[in-house]
Design a protein around this motif. Structure first.
Motif, PDB file in Angstrom:
ATOM      1  N   ALA A  13       0.829  -1.216   0.000  1.00 52.94           N
ATOM      2  CA  ALA A  13       0.000   0.000   0.000  1.00 52.94           C
ATOM      3  C   ALA A  13       0.859   1.259   0.000  1.00 52.94           C
ATOM      4  O   ALA A  13       0.509   2.260  -0.628  1.00 52.94           O
ATOM      5  CB  ALA A  13      -0.934  -0.004   1.212  1.00 52.94           C
ATOM      6  N   VAL A  14       1.999   1.223   0.677  1.00 50.86           N
ATOM      7  CA  VAL A  14       2.898   2.376   0.715  1.00 50.86           C
ATOM      8  C   VAL A  14       3.544   2.570  -0.654  1.00 50.86           C
ATOM      9  O   VAL A  14       3.674   3.699  -1.137  1.00 50.86           O
ATOM     10  CB  VAL A  14       3.963   2.209   1.816  1.00 50.86           C
ATOM     11  CG1 VAL A  14       5.016   3.297   1.733  1.00 50.86           C
ATOM     12  CG2 VAL A  14       3.300   2.198   3.177  1.00 50.86           C
ATOM     13  N   ILE A  15       3.938   1.486  -1.294  1.00 49.78           N
ATOM     14  CA  ILE A  15       4.513   1.590  -2.638  1.00 49.78           C
ATOM     15  C   ILE A  15       3.479   2.154  -3.608  1.00 49.78           C
ATOM     16  O   ILE A  15       3.804   2.987  -4.451  1.00 49.78           O
ATOM     17  CB  ILE A  15       5.049   0.227  -3.112  1.00 49.78           C
ATOM     18  CG1 ILE A  15       6.260  -0.147  -2.260  1.00 49.78           C
ATOM     19  CG2 ILE A  15       5.420   0.266  -4.586  1.00 49.78           C
ATOM     20  CD1 ILE A  15       6.785  -1.517  -2.494  1.00 49.78           C
ATOM     21  N   GLN A  16       2.238   1.748  -3.478  1.00 49.28           N
ATOM     22  CA  GLN A  16       1.186   2.282  -4.344  1.00 49.28           C
ATOM     23  C   GLN A  16       1.004   3.782  -4.110  1.00 49.28           C
ATOM     24  O   GLN A  16       0.832   4.547  -5.056  1.00 49.28           O
ATOM     25  CB  GLN A  16      -0.137   1.546  -4.121  1.00 49.28           C
ATOM     26  CG  GLN A  16      -1.238   1.986  -5.061  1.00 49.28           C
ATOM     27  CD  GLN A  16      -0.904   1.769  -6.529  1.00 49.28           C
ATOM     28  OE1 GLN A  16      -0.415   0.711  -6.910  1.00 49.28           O
ATOM     29  NE2 GLN A  16      -1.147   2.774  -7.354  1.00 49.28           N
TER      30      GLN A  16
END
Length: 114
Positions: A13-16
């Motif tokens: 989710a952080v990479i997204q």
């Protein structure tokens, strides 16, 4: 080049969210390979208003890497010759985010450091 060492895995989710930010800030965006992004960032999105009469788009390469994400072999190669990092920074890096900003135009002078 800026390397941000990380103590733990980066959640998907952080990479997204990172990818979404880069897309919003970019005039041009391409995913080169898993979690490596080649883009032209709008100078204005970095707070640079005086672009010296040039278009204000700056090339940047962002890579998220390490075990289970991005290019593990590059991460391992970058850390192969390093001493034990834990006594220096308080943890052993497991992943990293590299940001490479290409600085070769007058607009770059107003956005130091380069």
């Amino acid at each position: 080049m800026l390397m941000i060492e990380l103590a733990e895995a980066v959640p998907g989710a952080v990479i997204q969210r990172l990818r979404d930010l880069l897309v919003r800030s970019s005039a041009w965006f391409e995913k080169k390979r898993v979690d490596e992004y080649d883009l032209n960032i709008h100078a204005e999105s970095l707070g640079i208003s005086d672009t010296g009469g040039v278009d204000g788009q700056r090339p940047v390469l962002v890579s998220v890497m390490g075990p289970g994400i991005g290019d593990r072999s590059i991460f391992e190669a970058e850390h192969a010759d390093e001493v034990d990092q834990e006594p220096l920074i308080g943890f052993t890096p497991t992943q990293a985010v590299d940001v490479v900003a290409f600085c070769n135009r007058p607009v770059d002078e107003s956005s130091r450091p380069c």
